[in-house]
Design an enzyme around this catalytic site. Structure first.
Site, PDB file in Angstrom:
ATOM      1  CD  GLU A  61      35.914  40.053  34.888  1.00  0.00           C
ATOM      2  OE1 GLU A  61      36.234  41.325  35.028  1.00  0.00           O
ATOM      3  OE2 GLU A  61      36.694  39.112  35.365  1.00  0.00           O
ATOM      4  CB  SER A  89      33.698  42.760  36.419  1.00  0.00           C
ATOM      5  OG  SER A  89      34.960  43.070  35.564  1.00  0.00           O
ATOM      6  CE1 TYR A 145      34.833  47.279  33.599  1.00  0.00           C
ATOM      7  CE2 TYR A 145      33.355  46.102  34.781  1.00  0.00           C
ATOM      8  CZ  TYR A 145      34.871  46.540  34.444  1.00  0.00           C
ATOM      9  OH  TYR A 145      35.901  45.795  35.325  1.00  0.00           O
ATOM     10  NE  ARG A 151      41.329  48.437  40.066  1.00  0.00           N
ATOM     11  CZ  ARG A 151      40.546  47.647  39.667  1.00  0.00           C
ATOM     12  NH1 ARG A 151      40.839  47.387  38.069  1.00  0.00           N
ATOM     13  NH2 ARG A 151      39.797  46.942  39.993  1.00  0.00           N
ATOM     14  CG  ASP A 211      39.595  46.624  43.795  1.00  0.00           C
ATOM     15  OD1 ASP A 211      40.105  47.561  43.280  1.00  0.00           O
ATOM     16  OD2 ASP A 211      38.871  45.698  43.310  1.00  0.00           O
ATOM     17  CD  GLU A 251      38.450  41.617  43.800  1.00  0.00           C
ATOM     18  OE1 GLU A 251      38.713  41.160  42.749  1.00  0.00           O
ATOM     19  OE2 GLU A 251      37.296  41.412  44.097  1.00  0.00           O
ATOM     20  CG  ASN A 283      41.462  43.318  39.848  1.00  0.00           C
ATOM     21  OD1 ASN A 283      40.363  42.596  39.758  1.00  0.00           O
ATOM     22  ND2 ASN A 283      41.159  44.143  40.776  1.00  0.00           N
ATOM     23  N   GLY A 285      41.296  46.470  33.907  1.00  0.00           N
ATOM     24  CA  GLY A 285      40.648  46.795  32.881  1.00  0.00           C
ATOM     25  C   GLY A 285      41.369  48.146  32.080  1.00  0.00           C
TER      26      GLY A 285
END
Length: 324
Positions: free
Chosen positions: A29, A157, A227, A266, A268, A282, A284, A288
């Site tokens: 990433e 990602s 992205y 964050r 999901d 998951e 994070n 990002g």
């Protein structure tokens, strides 16, 4: 919980000292991290913070001490930056940093360990199998049913991720995931709506920010769409039922606390179409911060600009030893 409104942080930039924005790194990433770090650096400098870019792929972390760095904003993503390794080095250097500590970062990076802990704590997450070869991947498809998601256990990602609908696809899907990680996760696919929800520590308490509903072309929220295109629709406010949004926020805060996260994260979440049950996928711990990123989008709806969010996170930088 869904009506949270944040106020701008009352931070004197001079009090934050010399700041290194860690960006780039060596993970898959890297490109995304360079974009995140550039955005954070510009935001901090625009607010008067004495900040500079530092790429651990190009300079040893010990140079942070030589530079006289007072704190670090971690804008690294993936292994080598989000998995507890950099956090551990900063602990040894005694330089406070943003986000979760060593253990929470390490656990959250490992999707299988995360799911084991969430399941033990009664949090909803899709069924899964950890597989070691293509044959075990085929057996997982039989056990979990089609469609099934095959992905590296410790990557982000959507890198190395494949949606499998037939046993003939298992070998290629396993190979694609194993290219990035020897531990490959097969996960039951949840048919429904895709959402994400940030968590931010505010006045010492974990607060869920507004939920974002993600509508991707053909349901394909992959690396390219995340992205590098503008084809994905992000709905924030989510337009979900208020009780449904509040339930997601409660589960995300529980997920955050269960892993011992701090600072921000964050999570999901998929909402199953058949019964509207939310499932945690998951979390994070170094989300990002690019122009397409979701934490800034949610924070803006809650009342914080990108620059204010960066200041808030930087002001929260700490060490594991100082939080015990």
């Amino acid at each position: 919980m869904s009506t949270i409104h944040l106020s701008a942080p009352t931070v004197n930039p001079a009090d934050l000292g010399k700041v290194a924005v860690l960006l780039g790194g060596t993970s898959a990433e890297r490109d995304v991290s360079l974009m995140s770090g550039a955005g954070v650096l510009q935001a901090l400098q625009s607010q008067g913070v004495n900040a500079f870019a530092f790429d651990p792929a190009e300079r040893p972390l010990q140079e942070l001490q030589v530079e006289g760095v007072d704190r670090c904003f971690i804008a690294l993503h993936g292994r080598g930056g989000e998995d507890g390794t950099v956090q551990g080095a900063l602990e040894l250097l005694k330089i406070p940093y943003t986000g979760s500590g060593v253990m929470a970062s390490s656990i959250a990076m490992d999707k299988v360990m995360t799911k084991r802990i969430w399941r033990f704590e009664g949090l909803p997450t899709p069924e899964w199998r950890l597989v070691a070869n293509a044959h075990e991947c085929e057996q997982a498809l039989i056990a979990l049913g089609a469609p099934m998601i095959v992905k590296p256990a410790r990557e982000g990602s959507s890198i190395g991720l494949t949606k499998v609908t037939d046993v003939s696809q298992c070998a290629a899907a396993y190979a694609a995931a194993a290219q990035h990680d020897p531990e490959v996760l097969c996960e039951q696919f949840i048919e429904g709506e895709e959402t994400t929800c940030p968590v931010l520590i505010v006045d010492g308490q974990a607060q869920a920010l507004p939920v974002i509903r993600i509508v991707a072309p053909g349901g394909n929220y992959d690396y390219q769409n995340k992205y590098f295109t503008d084809d994905v629709k992000y709905l924030c406010p989510s337009q979900l039922d208020a009780d449904e949004e509040a339930e997601i926020q409660r589960e995300v805060v529980r997920a955050f606390k269960t892993l011992g996260c701090r600072g921000w994260a964050r999570a999901d979440v998929m909402i199953r179409k058949s019964d509207r049950q939310p499932f945690l996928l998951e979390i994070n711990t170094s989300p990002g911060m690019t122009g397409h990123s979701l934490v800034p989008m949610s924070a803006k709806v809650a009342g914080l600009s990108y620059e204010q969010l960066c200041l808030h996170l930087l002001a929260s930088a700490s060490l594991d030893s100082s939080t015990r």
